[in-house]
Design an enzyme around this catalytic site. Structure first.
Site, PDB file in Angstrom:
ATOM      1  N   GLN A   9       7.692  55.541   0.786  1.00 29.31           N
ATOM      2  CA  GLN A   9       6.305  55.245   1.122  1.00 29.31           C
ATOM      3  C   GLN A   9       5.827  53.995   0.390  1.00 29.31           C
ATOM      4  OE1 GLN A   9       4.168  58.792   1.564  1.00 29.31           O
ATOM      5  NE2 GLN A   9       2.159  57.868   1.705  1.00 29.31           N
ATOM      6  N   SER A  94      12.645  58.760  -2.226  1.00 26.43           N
ATOM      7  CA  SER A  94      11.636  59.760  -1.857  1.00 26.43           C
ATOM      8  C   SER A  94      11.799  60.164  -0.393  1.00 26.43           C
ATOM      9  CB  SER A  94      10.235  59.234  -2.175  1.00 26.43           C
ATOM     10  OG  SER A  94       9.266  60.247  -2.054  1.00 26.43           O
ATOM     11  N   LEU A  95      10.815  59.881   0.472  1.00 28.52           N
ATOM     12  CA  LEU A  95      10.980  60.268   1.879  1.00 28.52           C
ATOM     13  C   LEU A  95      12.213  59.622   2.499  1.00 28.52           C
ATOM     14  CD1 LEU A  95      10.192  58.143   4.459  1.00 28.52           C
ATOM     15  CD2 LEU A  95       8.078  58.079   3.156  1.00 28.52           C
ATOM     16  N   ARG A 119       5.940  67.327   5.612  1.00 25.77           N
ATOM     17  CA  ARG A 119       6.000  66.956   4.205  1.00 25.77           C
ATOM     18  C   ARG A 119       4.792  66.113   3.808  1.00 25.77           C
ATOM     19  NH1 ARG A 119       8.260  62.627   1.159  1.00 25.77           N
ATOM     20  NH2 ARG A 119       9.358  63.239  -0.764  1.00 25.77           N
ATOM     21  N   HIS A 203       5.488  63.645  -6.587  1.00 24.99           N
ATOM     22  CA  HIS A 203       6.599  63.824  -7.532  1.00 24.99           C
ATOM     23  C   HIS A 203       6.151  64.246  -8.933  1.00 24.99           C
ATOM     24  CE1 HIS A 203       9.420  62.470  -4.558  1.00 24.99           C
ATOM     25  NE2 HIS A 203       8.691  61.391  -4.344  1.00 24.99           N
ATOM     26  N   GLN A 252      12.870  67.885  -4.947  1.00 22.68           N
ATOM     27  CA  GLN A 252      12.426  66.488  -4.923  1.00 22.68           C
ATOM     28  C   GLN A 252      10.912  66.357  -4.814  1.00 22.68           C
ATOM     29  OE1 GLN A 252      11.531  64.296  -1.704  1.00 22.68           O
ATOM     30  NE2 GLN A 252      13.382  63.045  -1.663  1.00 22.68           N
TER      31      GLN A 252
END
Length: 312
Positions: A9, A94-95, A119, A203, A252
């Site tokens: 992101q 991440s994503l 998500r 996170h 995660q």
């Protein structure tokens, strides 16, 4: 060995994917399939905005994935560079880990889009707007960032969210704690702290409600076998077992993105070339972490053409 990398992101921008869609039916098919899977005109938002709609977490996450997979499909089908034969491993920030898993065949495209839509929504809903924040610490190593986070917490959550490269660490937590960290950064030998334009504290432990929702979703849509090993964010280690992948994706959501360590692990395992697909964020991080590594960022048709010629 080549590592194919997929951005997270913050890499979204209005107009993303437009050139690819105009030039390639394979890219258009990706965007159409994602739109159908989500029941919304996501590609129209990617192409035309408005910006606040694209940056909304539940739109940004599937949009970034769709753009990267479209780029990969064009590389594979227009330029004849098959991922499974040309890459030795995959990783995503991440994503981007979901994008990497889609590229490695663990998730179909439609399932990847739906999981990321959920998500994004779950992460946004986990913490009321304004309660949490994130900050990038520039000129910070992990030890200094950890000391600052501990001091700034003051009974609240202030945790390391991303260890991106030797000079950039990201903190996440309650807004007052993050503001204290920014104010006190120089006392810990850190050049400066910059609050990030995000709507939720990703996170960190405040994301536990989102982790629980993703555990349910991944139980219903588990990853399949991987055609390439994944270097996981939360362990900075290679994984190929789909059951372990599922557990790591849940961890995660609240866990640290150990990107710097992941890059070093890939280098140690023989990666010499790092190819970022659909963005220009991760390759500079790789260069700062492993100066001898060769990097490439593939975003435009010209990028893809040049890369394909060099690796024909």
């Amino acid at each position: 060995m080549k590592a194919f990398l997929f951005p997270g992101q913050g890499s979204q921008k209005i107009g993303m994917g437009t050139e690819l869609a105009a030039a390639s039916s394979h890219a258009r098919e990706v965007f159409e399939e994602v739109d159908d899977a989500l029941g919304q005109k996501l590609f129209a938002i990617m192409r035309e905005g408005p910006d606040d709609a694209l940056t909304l977490t539940e739109n940004a996450q599937p949009a970034i994935m769709a753009n990267a997979i479209a780029t990969l499909r064009v590389l594979e089908r227009e330029f004849g560079v098959p991922t499974a034969q040309r890459a030795g491993c995959v990783a995503g920030h991440s994503l981007g880990e979901y994008t990497a898993l889609c590229a490695a065949g663990a998730f179909p495209l439609a399932a990847s889009a739906r999981l990321l839509k959920l998500r994004g929504a779950a992460m946004q809903e986990a913490v009321p707007v304004g309660v949490g924040a994130m900050a990038a610490l520039l000129g910070a190593d992990l030890e200094a960032a950890a000391a600052l986070a501990e001091a700034a917490a003051g009974g609240q959550v202030c945790e390391i969210a991303n260890d991106n490269d030797p000079g950039q660490v990201v903190l996440s937590g309650h807004t007052p704690a993050i503001e204290r960290a920014i104010a006190n950064a120089k006392e810990y030998g850190i050049k400066r702290g910059v609050r990030l334009p995000v709507s939720a504290p990703f996170h960190c432990s405040l994301m536990q409600p989102a982790a629980e929702r993703m555990a349910e979703a991944l139980a219903e849509t588990p990853p399949a076998a991987l055609s390439l090993p994944l270097y996981a964010n939360v362990t900075a280690a290679q994984v190929t077992d789909p059951r372990k992948v599922r557990d790591l994706l849940v961890r995660q959501v609240t866990g640290r993105v150990r990107w710097r360590e992941s890059v070093l692990a890939m280098v140690e395992d023989g990666a010499e070339r790092f190819v970022e697909i659909g963005g220009k964020v991760l390759a500079p991080m790789v260069s700062r972490t492993a100066p001898d590594a060769r990097t490439a960022s593939l975003v435009t048709m010209a990028d893809l053409e040049t890369y394909a010629k060099e690796h024909a």
